[in-house]
Design a protein around this motif. Structure first.
Motif, PDB file in Angstrom:
ATOM      1  N   PRO A  35     -36.152  -0.788  -4.305  1.00 37.56           N
ATOM      2  CA  PRO A  35     -37.666  -0.874  -5.321  1.00 37.56           C
ATOM      3  C   PRO A  35     -36.183  -0.280  -5.733  1.00 37.56           C
ATOM      4  O   PRO A  35     -36.549  -0.777  -7.575  1.00 37.56           O
ATOM      5  CB  PRO A  35     -38.221   0.574  -4.577  1.00 37.56           C
ATOM      6  N   THR A  36     -34.891   0.111  -6.213  1.00 38.95           N
ATOM      7  CA  THR A  36     -33.698   0.458  -7.499  1.00 38.95           C
ATOM      8  C   THR A  36     -33.889  -1.020  -7.741  1.00 38.95           C
ATOM      9  O   THR A  36     -33.582  -0.435  -9.358  1.00 38.95           O
ATOM     10  CB  THR A  36     -33.150   0.524  -6.485  1.00 38.95           C
ATOM     11  N   ILE A  37     -34.157  -2.092  -7.322  1.00 35.17           N
ATOM     12  CA  ILE A  37     -33.863  -3.419  -8.457  1.00 35.17           C
ATOM     13  C   ILE A  37     -34.702  -3.582 -10.164  1.00 35.17           C
ATOM     14  O   ILE A  37     -34.776  -4.279 -10.576  1.00 35.17           O
ATOM     15  CB  ILE A  37     -34.545  -5.362  -7.476  1.00 35.17           C
ATOM     16  N   PHE A  38     -36.260  -2.603  -9.278  1.00 37.76           N
ATOM     17  CA  PHE A  38     -37.006  -2.795 -11.048  1.00 37.76           C
ATOM     18  C   PHE A  38     -36.710  -2.236 -12.112  1.00 37.76           C
ATOM     19  O   PHE A  38     -36.056  -2.511 -13.261  1.00 37.76           O
ATOM     20  CB  PHE A  38     -38.025  -1.647 -10.262  1.00 37.76           C
ATOM     21  N   ASP A  39     -35.563  -1.174 -11.581  1.00 36.81           N
ATOM     22  CA  ASP A  39     -34.610  -0.790 -12.889  1.00 36.81           C
ATOM     23  C   ASP A  39     -33.808  -0.989 -13.265  1.00 36.81           C
ATOM     24  O   ASP A  39     -33.448  -1.615 -14.761  1.00 36.81           O
ATOM     25  CB  ASP A  39     -33.906   0.888 -12.414  1.00 36.81           C
ATOM     26  N   LYS A  40     -33.584  -2.744 -12.550  1.00 33.17           N
ATOM     27  CA  LYS A  40     -31.780  -2.997 -12.239  1.00 33.17           C
ATOM     28  C   LYS A  40     -32.740  -4.198 -13.633  1.00 33.17           C
ATOM     29  O   LYS A  40     -32.103  -4.685 -14.639  1.00 33.17           O
ATOM     30  CB  LYS A  40     -31.192  -3.543 -12.050  1.00 33.17           C
TER      31      LYS A  40
END
Ligand code: G1P
Length: 292
Positions: free
Chosen positions: A213-218
């Motif tokens: 889910p880190t991809i969402f901030d990216k």
């Protein structure tokens, strides 16, 4: 973070312009390969890999996709009453009752990265699959299942990759890797649709991802890139700064059903493998060969 992947995202809002006029009023994701639409192959692959929540990022003109996954009691009654038990099972089993389908509208066509970001509220703080329906993959072990195993081993994002011809790099996200062995390697750079002279390798990302889910901030911090769209590739380029990302040279045959030739190849080869058609279709094709 959980090592179980329960969510799959299907970005299906694209217009399918390469298939116009067929796609003017009908989504390319509903094109059949023999007797099942492409989107159903995608859903079956995700469910077989453990997905329990399916998120379709769609657009207003594609409600037929939703209809396909809804139950149709009238059709089921007709099939039951006429004793067509196998057909009845085939429509009832399109998606298991334990699996939830969620539809999110992508109001503006801002690209794959934007589509994935649209799914954020429904995904939550979990790892998830992204499945691009155009890429149909035939394999002994379904591609997402191969990727799930890598994710459960490493706990990091995984991209499915394959080698493409050097002159095709401008159609794909292209990666550079560090060798790890057994088809799995760590991604050290990724670039969207580079020209052959700028490509870091000929390893192309195909339409399967496991993402943390880190991809969402990216993605939230990603500006428009190639084609003036928000590119998932650009967000992954940022993700590898903070987290490991792995590339899996998956086992299987990929058909690019987003173009006419790839779609025809898939139709023919799935037809040749289909238990009810194999014999007659093989004979028909052999006859065509003799005629030519
Ligand atoms: C998308 C991605 C690209 C990836 C490809 C796989 O491109 O942006 O990085 O390699 O899918 O099919 P598209 O095919 O939507 O142009």
């Amino acid at each position: 973070m959980s090592l179980k992947i329960r969510v799959a995202v299907f970005p299906v809002a694209g217009r399918g312009t390469r298939f116009l006029p067929a796609t003017k009023a009908f989504p390319k994701e509903m094109f059949p390969i023999v007797d099942k639409p492409l989107i159903q192959y995608a859903v079956e692959e995700a469910v077989a890999a453990g997905a329990e929540k399916l998120i379709f990022v769609t657009c207003a003109s594609k409600s037929v996709i939703e209809d396909h996954f809804d139950s149709d009691s009238e059709l089921e009654r007709e099939l039951r009453e006429s004793g067509k038990i196998e057909l009845l099972a085939s429509v009832k089993e399109i998606v298991p009752s334990t699996v939830a389908c969620i539809y999110i509208q992508q109001e503006i066509p801002l690209g794959l990265g934007h589509a994935v970001l649209c799914a954020r509220p429904a995904v939550g703080d979990e790892p998830f699959f992204v499945h691009l329906v155009d890429d149909l993959i035939y394999s002994q072990t379904p591609c997402l299942e191969q990727m799930r195993r890598c994710y459960e081993y490493h706990g990091s994002s995984v991209l499915a990759v394959e080698a493409v011809l050097a002159d095709q790099t401008a159609d794909y996200g292209i990666i550079a890797t560090e060798e790890e062995g057994l088809g799995l390697s760590r991604v050290i750079s990724i670039v969207e649709k580079p020209n052959p002279e700028d490509a870091p390798s000929n390893l192309a990302v195909v339409g399967r991802y496991v993402l943390t889910p880190t991809i969402f901030d990216k993605l939230s911090a990603t500006d428009r890139g190639v084609n003036n769209e928000i590119q998932l590739t650009d967000a992954i380029a940022n993700l590898i700064v903070d987290e490991p990302v792995y590339a899996l040279l998956f086992e299987g045959l990929r058909y690019d059903c987003g173009n006419k030739l790839g779609y025809l190849k898939a139709s023919i080869e799935y037809g040749l493998r289909h238990p009810d058609l194999s014999e007659a279709f093989t004979a028909y094709l052999a006859g065509l060969n003799k005629e030519s």
